[in-house]
Scaffold this active site. Sequence first.
Site, PDB file in Angstrom:
ATOM      1  CD  GLU A 149      -2.452  -1.236   2.777  1.00  9.48           C
ATOM      2  OE1 GLU A 149      -2.358  -0.221   3.527  1.00  9.48           O
ATOM      3  OE2 GLU A 149      -3.085  -2.253   3.101  1.00  9.48           O
ATOM      4  CE  LYS A 151       4.741   5.819   7.147  1.00  8.55           C
ATOM      5  NZ  LYS A 151       4.529   7.267   7.279  1.00  8.55           N
ATOM      6  CG  ASP A 153       3.233  13.331   4.868  1.00  4.01           C
ATOM      7  OD1 ASP A 153       3.139  13.049   6.077  1.00  4.01           O
ATOM      8  OD2 ASP A 153       4.046  14.158   4.434  1.00  4.01           O
ATOM      9  CB  CYS A 445      18.839  44.983 -13.960  1.00  3.96           C
ATOM     10  SG  CYS A 445      17.996  46.577 -13.955  1.00  3.96           S
ATOM     11  CB  CYS A 462      11.961  46.160 -11.594  1.00  3.88           C
ATOM     12  SG  CYS A 462      12.949  47.124 -12.761  1.00  3.88           S
ATOM     13  CB  CYS A 467      14.407  45.574 -16.338  1.00  5.09           C
ATOM     14  SG  CYS A 467      15.139  44.402 -15.169  1.00  5.09           S
TER      15      CYS A 467
END
Length: 712
Positions: A149, A151, A153, A445, A462, A467
Amino acid sequence: MDAENRIAELIERIRYHDQLYHTDDAPEIPDADYDRLKRELLELEAAHPELARPDSPTQTVGADPSTLFAPVEHRMPMMSLDNAFDRGELNAWIDRAQRRLIAVRTRRAAEEANSQGVLLLAGEEKRAEGEVTAETGATSVKLDNLVCELKFDGLAVSLRYENGVLVQAATRGNGRVGEDITANILTLKPVPHRLPAGAPQVLEVRGEVYMPLAAFDALNAQQDAEGKPRYANPRNTAAGSLRQKDPSITATRGLSMWCYSVGEVQGGPELATHSATLEYLDSLGLPVNPETTAVESVDAAWQFVEQCEAMRHDLPYEIDGAVIKVDHLDLQQELGSTSRAPRWAVAYKLPPEEKTTKLFDIHVSIGSKGKATPFAVLEPVFVGGSTVAMATLHNEDQVREKDVRPGDTVVVRKAGDVIPEVLGPVLADRPSGLPEWVFPEVCPCPHRAELKREGDDAAHYCRFLQCPEQLRGWIEHFAARNALDIEHLGEQRVRQFIDLGLIADVGDIYTLDFDLIGQQEGFGELSVANLATAIEASKQQTLARLLVGLNIRHLGDTTCEVLAEAFGHLDRIMEASVDDLAEVDGIGPVIAGSVHEFFRSEVNQDIIEKLRAAGLNFAEDSDQIEAEALPQTLEGMTIVVTGGLEGYTRDGVGAAIKARGGKSPGSVSSKTTALVVGENPGASKLDKAEKLGVPVLDGAQFEQLLETGVIA
């Protein structure tokens, strides 16, 4: 430190962490670190049995229940499982179980012989072991029949049904006494409140409550939107959600459950095996995981473990291992249990997803929309199947909330292909006087533009359009699979083309100088041809994908499809007012304002004209047929596709299924109607389909299914 003092210290530390994990749902250390403490204590107790204590965490289960809920005394203890961490330890568990069966049966045979006046000497008894087991054992001592099977959590719970009605639910607690969570369990959709007629008079079902990854992601997205701290992981979030005093909160968390064993049973059928028990629970409508497999050898059990590790990140929920059980219930009874765990089962723990390491520094990266995201620079650590040297920290508020500082020892988590994340510091290891990290005021930058927070947004941005970091990110986004899908235009090449001055915006992709590119190191004739072909093919992508590629702030993949369908042409979207855009179902004022602002920019208008001149598709695909105009031949069907099918793109095959009323998920389950197999299919999907008895179709059979709704 001598063994006695070290044992005392380990017991104290493990008890502390047990309380945090099982009762407070707020662990401070990763599972792997906890397992190391537990293993050290086990080894010390084995080496010094005279120092072993009956109250040691190696002899007990979980932690005492909290006082938030009424106590529930389990009629049969809810035990934990012993662990194995490699093939050798799994084999050792089997060997121990087989030796115990021989000892139990030998002793029983000796007792029977003595009761009949036959005296067996110790040596004779030992020599007779093979004969005794053959004559008196109902099953061979060799444990070939096993059940494998996943397991999960999550949080272990017990459900008690009386006369088919769910009357009580409880957490495991310390194994003897848990917490009454009946009202909260009743909010879980997969858990039946009443079983079918003929259910046992009393049926106690045990299993794991967990939070699906989709529910966890949605919950964190909501936290982000409300400017609240993100939840750390699904397990702790599931436990905290289930143990709410207000069941209405639990009901909103999308929790689910898998059932994997029974406790007290009165009435019902006589079942001989654990696998038959699970099939019976499934027949009663209880949620039993479809990945459960009966095998006939330890080698096959090990193959299951390897499959678990391979598919670990393809599942819609988290697992941290596999559980191997002896299938025959009479053998389980003979094997018995220790004070904390059954001898007939073992949990194989997969490599940990969380580790501790040193946080060297915190830097900031700039994304394709100018978003400034802090990330951790780490001492490299192996976690979740790969070595991690950087991890996301999301935004300034998250850094402050987690209180992580350069110089800290931190907990790092990585699941599958997800970007690694720093969960928090190990405060006990923090150096004295370590200063807090301060978010930078300017972009990293060369232009050093100011980084600003806008309105209620938790992120900094930004807004300097030239950029270079934004440009790189935008081009990579434009070429991504869910956008224009330009193969061979990855991060390294994008950087190279920017450095060569070949690309200043996404429109320049379509005027690349392939002669010059062919002169660069690493570019052969074939690679240049492949790139040119991929760029040319991208011109035919749908309007929705083009909108995705334009990378408009607040506009996601789904809302791109909504806009494309509503307006039918990019020019009509560009000409629409904010009110026109906001009138579209699913497009609110924030998105409408962002889209309108994007197309008012002269810079963006110039880019659009470059794309127009290159011949990109600005219109909704005229070959697409509205779903309602197609016969709904697949209504109620779930069709999974693996591998490439001639005549279809990756998205196109799913669209064909959905347009005919079907569903097209990414994984095979017991609810799958059919698996369609094309070129280079995924082996795991095919194996699972065969195991579940799901019909497997080729391309021609798929076309027939689309047309007729009949599986050939």
